[in-house]
Scaffold this active site. Sequence first.
Site, PDB file in Angstrom:
ATOM      1  N   GLY A 418       1.056  12.323   5.929  1.00 46.00           N
ATOM      2  CA  GLY A 418       1.432  11.052   6.531  1.00 46.00           C
ATOM      3  C   GLY A 418       2.811  10.624   6.097  1.00 46.00           C
ATOM      4  N   GLY A 423       7.046   5.671   2.348  1.00 41.20           N
ATOM      5  CA  GLY A 423       7.312   6.993   1.823  1.00 41.20           C
ATOM      6  C   GLY A 423       6.441   8.019   2.484  1.00 41.20           C
ATOM      7  CE  LYS A 439       2.159   4.179  -0.289  1.00 41.57           C
ATOM      8  NZ  LYS A 439       1.250   3.088   0.046  1.00 41.57           N
ATOM      9  CG  ASP A 537       0.786  -4.226   6.341  1.00 39.42           C
ATOM     10  OD1 ASP A 537       0.793  -4.689   7.511  1.00 39.42           O
ATOM     11  OD2 ASP A 537       1.393  -3.197   6.002  1.00 39.42           O
TER      12      ASP A 537
END
Length: 744
Positions: A418, A423, A439, A537
């Site tokens: 992803g 990032g 990540k 979010d």
Amino acid sequence: MEMKTKISQLCQILIVAISMVRVFASDESLPSSLPGCKNTCGHVKIPYPFGISNSSIPNQGPCFLEPKFNLTCVNDTKLLLGNLQVSNINILEGQLELSFFVGGYCNSTNYNRPTLGTASYTISRKENKFVTVGCDSYGYLNSIYNQETYSTGCLTRCNGNRNRIENGTCSGIGCCQVDIPPMMRNISVQAFDFPNSTDSLGCSYSFVVKDGFYNFTVDHLDIFPYKMLPLVLDWSVGSENCKASKGKDGYACMKNSDCDDEDIGFGYRCKCKEGYEGDPYHPEGCIDIDECKTSNNTCIDESHCRNTDGLYECFCPDGQSGNGTLEGGCHRRDIVIKVAIGASAGIIILFVAISVLYLTYQKRKLIKLKQKFFQKNGGSILLQQLSTREDTSQSAQIFTEEELKKATKNYDDSLIIGRGGFGTVFKGVLPDNKIVAVKKSKIIDANQIEQFINEVVVLSQINHRNVVKLLGCCLETEVPSLVYEFVSNGTLFDFIHNTKDKANNPTWKTRLKIAAETAGALSYLHSSASIPIIHRDVKSTNILLDDNYNAKVSDFGASRLVPLDQTEIATMVQGTLGYLDPEYMQTHQLTEKSDVYSFGVVLAELLTGDKPLSFNRPEENISLAMHFLSCLKQDRIFEAIQVGILNDENKEEIKEVAILAARCLRLRGDERPSMKEVAMELDGIRLMENHPWNDSELNFEERQHLLKEASSSIYNEIGESINLGYSGYDSLKDQPLIALDDGR
Ligand SMILES: *[C@@H]1O[C@H](CO)[C@@H](O)[C@H](O)[C@H]1NC(C)=O
Ligand SMILES: *[C@@H]1O[C@H](CO)[C@@H](O)[C@H](O)[C@H]1NC(C)=O
Ligand SMILES: *[C@@H]1O[C@H](CO)[C@@H](O)[C@H](O)[C@H]1NC(C)=O
Ligand SMILES: *[C@@H]1O[C@H](CO)[C@@H](O)[C@H](O)[C@H]1NC(C)=O
Ligand SMILES: *[C@@H]1O[C@H](CO)[C@@H](O)[C@H](O)[C@H]1NC(C)=O
Ligand SMILES: *[C@@H]1O[C@H](CO)[C@@H](O)[C@H](O)[C@H]1NC(C)=O
Ligand SMILES: *[C@@H]1O[C@H](CO)[C@@H](O)[C@H](O)[C@H]1NC(C)=O
Ligand SMILES: *[C@@H]1O[C@H](CO)[C@@H](O)[C@H](O)[C@H]1NC(C)=O
Ligand SMILES: *[C@@H]1O[C@H](CO)[C@@H](O)[C@H](O)[C@H]1NC(C)=O
Ligand SMILES: *[C@@H]1O[C@H](CO)[C@@H](O)[C@H](O)[C@H]1NC(C)=O
């Protein structure tokens, strides 16, 4: 045994013989006469081409080369050429020294005029002088050859006065001398008195003498002591020059010799070549000079010299190398090698040492850098936080950079699962074969790092089955990395929008399950967690799904911990277009209800299968929330539901969820239900699915009314604000996250 002793005796004899031969050779070789010929006469050596009579060896012929070289030896003491005594024979210069008579004149009856009649010899110019001694005297030297006469001479007059005569010097008064002219041979010497001489007592004397031999004194004017004086003759062989003589019969120059006819009136002379010595006229020729035995070599010493034919070589002894011609030119080879090995070893060791030092320095630098990043990235705070946690099995682990590099094969591109605004997410395998998602932030920005830390802190507070589990982090890199449990089935966004196979479209049941679980997770965050957390979010891309379509809420980068005594906090507006709470956008007051709004959009997404922002829709309905509410208002909600989901059995449930979504999307946060209520209601609908209501009709009517009322007001209010808020963002379709504040 006998044989052996005999052989050894023979060897000894041979050795002695050889050494004797050597001694003999070295004594007799220079100069040498022919075999069977007399070598010396008195103290004078007789080299060939000179010789005395015939060889004593029968039929060997004469001992001399030409008759003019025929000498005689009287009483074994006097060597004579003709009747003159020879005192030296020089082969190198081609000269012969003999004693010759002094010419004298006293009166007309008492005088002597000697002649040297051998026409084959010339008077050496270099070696002789013609001298006349006397007061009022003069003398002649005449050469008569082939009827030609040449003369030279000198005169001296003192007219009876001897005062000016210098004792010991032939100054011209009392004694005069002149050089010998060239080619004087067959000479006669004459001395005269001037007539009417007042010095009538003395006589006059003229003679050719070897230069430097005669020392004049005044006494000689009265009594002259010499009858004979030495003079030097030049001799040569043959009668023609070199060119004419070479190669002809009787050519006199033997092996290793050269012919020389310079300054010679007739005939030629022979000279040994350079590097050779001896008698060039002798049949054996010139002999090689052993330069190593003489001092005439440039070698370090005799042991470094090897004689060759005509030349010599300088060399270094075994085990040494270098140039033997120079003093100290030889070096022990082993020393040279040792020095070379030592030097190279030293250089290598030095190089290695420097490399090690450099690498150590680099490593230390790297460690320091890592420590710096660790501190900068809030490592110490995090460590403190983690250490205060009671349940260590749940706590996040701190990974080293190496561990993560190894897990992700040095962040291999093929392992990217992803990419986002923050990032890149890599799939990784830990040493214990656990699959994780790493990540890695790409933005070097203090704000972003803060968000990372925030996420670590937030997630380390949470332990919920529908929240993605943070396993640990790495703070050593400039930008920290986070390690999550690996959620295998992608995001909800992909699940809804990117399903190419429409037949396999996720069923309503699954959607409802996802919605309920997400709501549960958010409800937990808002109320049940130790400190309330606002996700900030919530969107379909931040809801991950595992193999069993269990929802996992992720990405807490923007989340805020809400202190218990506060219900709302002023912040910079942050979130994703399409999901953003319009009230929060206007007031900048963050509350739990912002998450509720965003969840409402996710619900609408689940129902309609539409994207939160779509520019395919009419302008006022670009936002899914508006579109969705608009459809509800116009009672066209079933048209908006994604194709394939709706059927007779779930019609009711879908309607219920649609109404719930509309409530979540209310413009005023106060009017929105809490996340807890939403979760409970969704759970209720799921239960109802299993046990359908009997009085659904009534409920539906009731709900329908509520819905209309709510949506119309919401629509009107939102319409204005959203048009206002979104008017400038038409081109920002893919903007995932925005900060709408005008700065802190
Ligand atoms: C050499 O000279 C001597 C006298 O000077 C003479 O008796 C003798 O025969 C000569 N020898 C030869 C070979 O001509
Ligand atoms: C020298 O030897 C030659 C022959 O080789 C002979 O003719 C001559 O008479 C000899 N002369 C003397 C002086 O022995
Ligand atoms: C040779 O020696 C003898 C005796 O020693 C002597 O009488 C004779 O004169 C000598 N001859 C010459 C030429 O000197
Ligand atoms: C020449 O001198 C000698 C002695 O020196 C003497 O005996 C002789 O008489 C002299 N003759 C003349 C003509 O003077
Ligand atoms: C040498 O000189 C004499 C006179 O001193 C003369 O008679 C004779 O011919 C000369 N010899 C030659 C070869 O010219
Ligand atoms: C000239 O010199 C010699 C020695 O050099 C000496 O014996 C002699 O007496 C000297 N004669 C005069 C006149 O000085
Ligand atoms: C030498 O002296 C004599 C007399 O003493 C004289 O007659 C004669 O001319 C002189 N000669 C010369 C050359 O002076
Ligand atoms: C003449 O003098 C030199 C040194 O000045 C000396 O070597 C040489 O022997 C002398 N000659 C004679 C014949 O005495
Ligand atoms: C050494 O050699 C040079 C020429 O190569 C020669 O002139 C000289 O006489 C020699 N010296 C000795 C001592 O052999
Ligand atoms: C040794 O050194 C000499 C003088 O420097 C040089 O002429 C000669 O060529 C050298 N020989 C070798 C073998 O290098």
